[in-house]
Motif scaffolding. Structure first.
Motif, PDB file in Angstrom:
ATOM      1  N   ILE A 196       0.820  -1.212   0.000  1.00 22.50           N
ATOM      2  CA  ILE A 196       0.000   0.000   0.000  1.00 22.50           C
ATOM      3  C   ILE A 196       0.857   1.267   0.000  1.00 22.50           C
ATOM      4  CG2 ILE A 196      -1.975  -1.084   1.114  1.00 22.50           C
ATOM      5  CD1 ILE A 196      -1.068   0.086   3.763  1.00 22.50           C
ATOM      6  N   ARG A 197       2.176   1.079   0.163  1.00 19.45           N
ATOM      7  CA  ARG A 197       3.071   2.229   0.107  1.00 19.45           C
ATOM      8  C   ARG A 197       4.458   1.762  -0.310  1.00 19.45           C
ATOM      9  NH1 ARG A 197       3.952   6.805   4.842  1.00 19.45           N
ATOM     10  NH2 ARG A 197       5.666   7.931   3.848  1.00 19.45           N
ATOM     11  N   PHE A 198       5.032   2.444  -1.285  1.00 19.12           N
ATOM     12  CA  PHE A 198       6.376   2.108  -1.758  1.00 19.12           C
ATOM     13  C   PHE A 198       7.048   3.412  -2.179  1.00 19.12           C
ATOM     14  CE2 PHE A 198       8.657  -1.769  -3.577  1.00 19.12           C
ATOM     15  CZ  PHE A 198       9.889  -1.156  -3.495  1.00 19.12           C
ATOM     16  N   ASP A 199       7.666   4.085  -1.208  1.00 18.77           N
ATOM     17  CA  ASP A 199       8.297   5.382  -1.456  1.00 18.77           C
ATOM     18  C   ASP A 199       9.814   5.253  -1.423  1.00 18.77           C
ATOM     19  OD1 ASP A 199       5.778   6.582  -1.491  1.00 18.77           O
ATOM     20  OD2 ASP A 199       5.816   6.978   0.662  1.00 18.77           O
ATOM     21  N   ASP A 200      10.457   5.854  -2.386  1.00 19.70           N
ATOM     22  CA  ASP A 200      11.915   5.864  -2.457  1.00 19.70           C
ATOM     23  C   ASP A 200      12.357   7.314  -2.635  1.00 19.70           C
ATOM     24  OD1 ASP A 200      14.566   5.587  -2.884  1.00 19.70           O
ATOM     25  OD2 ASP A 200      14.417   4.206  -4.580  1.00 19.70           O
ATOM     26  N   TYR A 201      12.867   7.904  -1.539  1.00 21.20           N
ATOM     27  CA  TYR A 201      13.265   9.302  -1.574  1.00 21.20           C
ATOM     28  C   TYR A 201      14.775   9.476  -1.723  1.00 21.20           C
ATOM     29  CZ  TYR A 201       8.584   9.815   0.390  1.00 21.20           C
ATOM     30  OH  TYR A 201       7.234   9.752   0.595  1.00 21.20           O
ATOM     31  N   GLY A 202      15.468   8.398  -2.029  1.00 25.06           N
ATOM     32  CA  GLY A 202      16.912   8.487  -2.147  1.00 25.06           C
ATOM     33  C   GLY A 202      17.607   8.308  -0.812  1.00 25.06           C
ATOM     34  N   LEU A 203      17.213   9.091   0.177  1.00 24.91           N
ATOM     35  CA  LEU A 203      17.782   8.956   1.515  1.00 24.91           C
ATOM     36  C   LEU A 203      16.804   8.281   2.481  1.00 24.91           C
ATOM     37  CD1 LEU A 203      19.520  12.437   1.943  1.00 24.91           C
ATOM     38  CD2 LEU A 203      20.578  10.256   1.338  1.00 24.91           C
ATOM     39  N   HIS A 204      15.699   7.826   1.959  1.00 19.59           N
ATOM     40  CA  HIS A 204      14.685   7.222   2.827  1.00 19.59           C
ATOM     41  C   HIS A 204      13.774   6.323   1.979  1.00 19.59           C
ATOM     42  CE1 HIS A 204      12.084   7.756   6.594  1.00 19.59           C
ATOM     43  NE2 HIS A 204      11.507   6.834   5.861  1.00 19.59           N
ATOM     44  N   VAL A 205      13.741   5.058   2.320  1.00 21.37           N
ATOM     45  CA  VAL A 205      12.846   4.120   1.634  1.00 21.37           C
ATOM     46  C   VAL A 205      11.809   3.639   2.634  1.00 21.37           C
ATOM     47  CG1 VAL A 205      12.671   1.894   0.470  1.00 21.37           C
ATOM     48  CG2 VAL A 205      14.605   3.398  -0.009  1.00 21.37           C
ATOM     49  N   HIS A 206      10.540   3.715   2.241  1.00 23.91           N
ATOM     50  CA  HIS A 206       9.451   3.357   3.142  1.00 23.91           C
ATOM     51  C   HIS A 206       8.470   2.462   2.397  1.00 23.91           C
ATOM     52  CE1 HIS A 206       6.311   4.882   6.303  1.00 23.91           C
ATOM     53  NE2 HIS A 206       6.375   3.584   6.235  1.00 23.91           N
ATOM     54  N   ILE A 207       8.291   1.254   2.920  1.00 26.96           N
ATOM     55  CA  ILE A 207       7.394   0.268   2.306  1.00 26.96           C
ATOM     56  C   ILE A 207       6.398  -0.226   3.334  1.00 26.96           C
ATOM     57  CG2 ILE A 207       7.246  -1.886   1.004  1.00 26.96           C
ATOM     58  CD1 ILE A 207      10.311  -1.485   0.451  1.00 26.96           C
ATOM     59  N   GLU A 208       5.129  -0.279   2.960  1.00 25.54           N
ATOM     60  CA  GLU A 208       4.095  -0.773   3.862  1.00 25.54           C
ATOM     61  C   GLU A 208       3.218  -1.784   3.131  1.00 25.54           C
ATOM     62  OE1 GLU A 208       1.711   1.999   6.094  1.00 25.54           O
ATOM     63  OE2 GLU A 208       3.326   3.495   6.126  1.00 25.54           O
ATOM     64  N   TRP A 209       2.747  -2.762   3.920  1.00 28.05           N
ATOM     65  CA  TRP A 209       1.816  -3.752   3.393  1.00 28.05           C
ATOM     66  C   TRP A 209       0.500  -3.701   4.152  1.00 28.05           C
ATOM     67  CZ3 TRP A 209       7.003  -4.480   4.171  1.00 28.05           C
ATOM     68  CH2 TRP A 209       7.758  -4.887   3.076  1.00 28.05           C
ATOM     69  N   GLU A 210      -0.528  -4.164   3.518  1.00 29.85           N
ATOM     70  CA  GLU A 210      -1.856  -4.188   4.123  1.00 29.85           C
ATOM     71  C   GLU A 210      -1.891  -5.111   5.343  1.00 29.85           C
ATOM     72  OE1 GLU A 210      -5.846  -3.340   1.540  1.00 29.85           O
ATOM     73  OE2 GLU A 210      -5.014  -5.365   1.484  1.00 29.85           O
TER      74      GLU A 210
END
Length: 486
Positions: A472-486
């Motif tokens: 439900i979330r897959f963000d890659d900001y270069g200095l921060h990776v954030h992944i979330e699942w349901e």
């Protein structure tokens, strides 16, 4: 048995699971019995955020109508009586309520009450701002007067307060002031008047009776806590949660420690210094004595949080060793001697579910060290049941062995936040994911921008399909990776 014939105790137990205000309003309209039981739940927190501010304003005159004009109301508070008489005269509705509403209130949230009172007085300024025989009354005095009336009504009408929250927000404090005033040049006056109002309120015997069963106390950095803490020490012995924020712990240290040690079953403790402190190592931000005081009644703690400050004792964490029921340990922006982590590595913490160290400065005297959490993670008494692990923000700390230990020891993680210090650590993340099938969230802080994450991202997608988890979330900001699942 028909639901209409359920005893009051059953109805109140059922209604205790309902917080939605509209549902509670519907309940009190069903019949007399439901009304009698539902109104208790509805008035438990009349200034809660889920109630629109327009409706909270209507609560103010209801409470004000319960004012007690007796000999205990000081002659210096004649202004209060005059306000009330004028207000009552202006109010077209007669005072005739079927219930003792103030007695149902179980929480005092000062910020929310102040917000409602400020808007209430502003909307009624034409009838309330000028009293015969007085000069124009300032907005601050207006708010303080009605705040005292409402607090006094709550206590004198027999409320049993379980939560006392003094957590003022700048946006609501600014409502005290006129448009040409600013927070800085008026706050000192306002703070003085607010603290005087609280001191008078807390000095009443009725207040001490209503706080006798207090369970949760929160006080923020804007208020002088000396008189408040002294009152609670003499009144409360069964607090379950304490949260105190202060940038000068040296002045409240003794009273706060006395309050903590006076409790029979304190479960949650949150100590927070000032994040804007000019120095992270001065007398004001030293919480060493507070940490050492936890040795008494250590077995009762379930959640401990320390934020902003420093510890200057090598064995301060020894007091945590007997916290066998500890479930959450969070430390953020704290300077700690290295030897304290060696003590933690020997702890058991059989019930620990969350371990979080954010931006913790580790004093070693060495320029580069092995991550001190490796030994803690290798302690299976700690890692076996851990579900949440946050270890980020360490300077000059090698991280490979930590991730390796995490991959070897953890099976139940659902929330992981770690920092990446070199490319060789990336494969260890895949091992952690394979071992922790229940993972719901992973955050990589300061990952190497020179590393191509394409392979790791592909692994995450394949892992998600295999585990039947929806991303439900897959963000890659270069200095921060954030992944979330349901």
């Amino acid at each position: 048995m028909s639901i209409s014939k359920l005893p009051n105790e059953c109805l109140q137990e059922i209604f205790s699971y309902i917080d939605r205000v509209k549902t509670l309003y519907s309940i009190i309209l069903v019949n007399r019995k439901w009304c009698q039981n539902g109104v208790i739940r509805l008035w438990r927190k009349p200034f809660r955020n889920s109630i629109e501010i327009s409706k909270q304003i209507k609560i103010c005159p209801i409470l004000i109508n319960f004012i007690i004009l007796d000999k205990d109301l000081n002659i210096k508070d004649k202004l209060i009586k005059d306000y009330y008489k004028k207000f009552q005269k202006e109010n077209s509705k007669p005072f005739n309520y079927s219930f003792n509403y103030p007695s149902f209130i179980t929480g005092i949230d000062l910020d929310r009450i102040i917000r409602a009172i400020t808007i209430f007085t502003q909307k009624n300024k034409n009838s309330l701002y000028r009293i015969p025989g007085y000069k124009k009354v300032s907005k601050i005095d207006q708010v303080m007067t009605f705040l005292f009336i409402i607090l006094r009504v709550i206590t004198f009408k027999g409320a049993n307060i379980k939560r006392f929250i003094i957590n003022l927000k700048d946006r609501n404090v600014n409502m005290f002031f006129d448009n040409d005033d600013t927070f800085g040049n008026k706050w000192d006056i306002t703070k003085f008047k607010l603290e005087n109002t609280l001191t008078t309120f807390l000095s009443m015997d009725a207040t001490k009776r209503c706080l006798k069963n207090l369970r949760y106390f929160v006080c923020d950095i804007l208020i002088d806590k000396s008189n408040i803490l002294k009152t609670l020490i003499a009144t409360c012995t069964n607090l379950q949660g304490i949260k105190v924020q202060d940038d000068s712990y040296n002045f409240i240290k003794d009273t706060l420690i006395s309050l903590i040690q006076n409790q029979n079953n304190l479960e949650h403790l949150h100590i927070q210094g000032s994040s804007n402190s000019e120095s992270d190592q001065n007398t004001e931000s030293n919480i060493t004595d507070l940490v050492l005081s936890l040795e008494k009644n250590a077995s009762s703690y379930k959640k401990i949080l320390f934020e902003n400050g420093y510890i200057d004792n090598d064995i301060a964490f020894k007091t945590l060793m007997n916290c066998n029921n500890l479930e959450i340990l969070q430390i953020k922006d704290l300077k700690i001697p290295y030897k304290n982590f060696e003590l933690l590595a020997l702890a058991e913490f059989p019930k620990l579910k969350c371990l979080s160290y954010i931006n913790t400065v580790i004093e070693t005297g060495k320029p580069y060290i092995t991550n001190p959490f490796v030994r803690i993670i290798n302690n299976k008494n700690i890692s076996s049941k851990l579900q949440k692990l946050h270890l980020v923000g360490f300077v000059n700390v090698e991280n490979y062995k930590l991730l390796s230990a995490t991959a070897d020891n953890f099976k139940n993680l659902i929330d992981l936040c770690v920092q990446i210090t070199r490319k060789e650590e990336i494969p260890l993340l895949s091992m952690i994911m394979k071992n922790c099938s229940m993972m719901k969230q992973i955050r990589l802080v300061n990952p190497l921008t020179s590393y191509n994450f394409k392979e790791f991202k592909e692994f995450i997608r394949e892992w998600s399909i295999e585990k039947r988890k929806k991303i439900i979330r897959f963000d890659d900001y270069g200095l921060h990776v954030h992944i979330e699942w349901e």
